[in-house]
Design an enzyme around this catalytic site. Structure first.
Site, PDB file in Angstrom:
ATOM      1  N   GLU A 134       0.468  -1.357  -0.105  1.00 26.85           N
ATOM      2  CA  GLU A 134       0.245  -0.281   0.178  1.00 26.85           C
ATOM      3  C   GLU A 134       1.051   1.333  -0.238  1.00 26.85           C
ATOM      4  O   GLU A 134       1.995   1.219   1.150  1.00 26.85           O
ATOM      5  CB  GLU A 134      -0.970  -0.283   1.165  1.00 26.85           C
ATOM      6  CG  GLU A 134      -1.748   1.241   1.995  1.00 26.85           C
ATOM      7  CD  GLU A 134      -2.623   1.273   2.341  1.00 26.85           C
ATOM      8  OE1 GLU A 134      -2.621   2.637   3.708  1.00 26.85           O
ATOM      9  OE2 GLU A 134      -2.982   0.071   2.776  1.00 26.85           O
ATOM     10  N   GLU A 139      -2.716  11.883   2.784  1.00 23.59           N
ATOM     11  CA  GLU A 139      -3.647  12.023   4.062  1.00 23.59           C
ATOM     12  C   GLU A 139      -3.410  12.586   5.626  1.00 23.59           C
ATOM     13  O   GLU A 139      -2.051  13.502   5.916  1.00 23.59           O
ATOM     14  CB  GLU A 139      -3.089   9.823   4.624  1.00 23.59           C
ATOM     15  CG  GLU A 139      -4.062   9.473   5.693  1.00 23.59           C
ATOM     16  CD  GLU A 139      -3.626   7.875   6.093  1.00 23.59           C
ATOM     17  OE1 GLU A 139      -4.708   7.396   5.857  1.00 23.59           O
ATOM     18  OE2 GLU A 139      -2.557   7.349   5.634  1.00 23.59           O
TER      19      GLU A 139
END
Length: 324
Positions: A134, A139
């Protein structure tokens, strides 16, 4: 106030060195073509949202293309009076296409969600998580002011800080819960500063030599990106040092990362934004100090376009559906 993603993510073919050609662009009226809408509760991060399908997201104006600007909007419902313990509707989309090692992702965001309880992210994941890895490109949570990048992998992949990385390294073991993290040091990469600067551009290079990420505020976007056309090659060597650098010397990219699909989502509270110590570090809005999904002013994501770049001599990756 609204908050939004304005994304430009392209898949390019690398001709030589670090030069890429465009293979896929998500933009304008066709932005939502080529995505799966995931209809499920937030089972990944335990957030207080229900992700809804494309038909409902469109009818509720949570995912649409704004007429006049051609910007794609992705947002959380902030108009409904939700009964306590119920969840708000939100959106999570995953690209149908997967992009292998040698891809370059460029994301143009005009607006991103922020505020107490809010957790937006733009990331990629392999078909089999976590064995295929990932990459967290964008974020942040609550009232943070800086973007946090990360890799997630099986044990054996770690982050060593190269001299040319401009961001600040955090956790170094990529198999830990937070992944191996790097925090952006440039101003206006997240939150109110990002919105005031009219957003910016994020980029992630997914290469056998390593995974590298950049950020530029709106006023600092390189001419090579601003002036690019669908026929323009993209050369990352002109971009300057990356904010986050994960060289293959400490993480074998080909071993720990498979072909990746793009994911865009917005959740509320959950395992990171809702962690009491994290929530209280920037938010003091509830009597108990706990994260609650009450009334959220900074929900909306505005996305004008998205591009990705890939180097495998014209090979296109077969589309797959990801499991929820």
């Amino acid at each position: 106030m609204k908050l939004g993603f304005a994304l430009s993510c392209l898949a390019l073919l690398r001709l030589a060195g670090a030069s890429y050609h465009l293979t896929r662009e998500y933009s304008g009226q066709n932005f939502f073509s080529g995505w799966n809408f995931i209809a499920n509760w937030d089972n990944l991060t335990n957030g207080d949202v229900n992700y809804i399908d494309q038909q409902d997201a469109s009818s509720q104006q949570l995912a649409y293309v704004r007429s006049g600007t051609n910007n794609a909007i992705i947002k959380v419902d902030n108009a409904t009076n939700v009964v306590y313990m119920n969840k708000r509707n939100s959106v999570r989309i995953e690209s149908i296409d997967f992009y292998g090692v040698g891809s370059l992702f460029i994301i143009d965001a005009l607006h991103m969600p922020f505020g107490c309880s809010v957790w937006p992210s733009i990331w990629t994941k392999g078909a089999n998580w976590p064995s295929d890895g990932e990459i967290d490109i964008v974020e942040g949570v609550n009232l943070m002011t800086t973007n946090q990048m990360a890799l997630h992998s099986q044990p054996g992949c770690s982050h060593t800080t190269p001299q040319d990385q401009t961001g600040t390294s955090g956790v170094t073991d990529c198999s830990q819960g937070a992944g191996c993290t790097v925090v952006e040091k440039k101003p206006n990469s997240y939150g109110a500063g990002f919105a005031a600067a009219q957003g910016g551009v994020f980029a992630a290079q997914f290469d056998v030599s390593g995974i590298y990420m950049w950020f530029w505020s709106r006023a600092d976007i390189p001419d090579a990106i601003k002036q690019a056309t669908s026929a323009s090659p993209m050369d990352t060597s002109t971009w300057g040092p990356p904010s986050g650098a994960y060289p293959s010397s400490s993480c074998d990219i080909s071993k720990f990362f498979g072909a990746q699909q793009l994911v865009i989502d917005i959740t509320l509270c959950g395992d990171w934004a809702g962690l009491q110590s994290v929530y209280q570090s920037t938010c003091h809005t509830t009597p108990t100090g706990n994260c609650v999904r009450a009334s959220f002013p900074f929900y909306c994501a505005i996305i004008p376009e998205v591009p990705v770049f890939n180097p495998d001599c014209g090979q296109r990756f077969r589309p797959r559906k990801s499991a929820v």
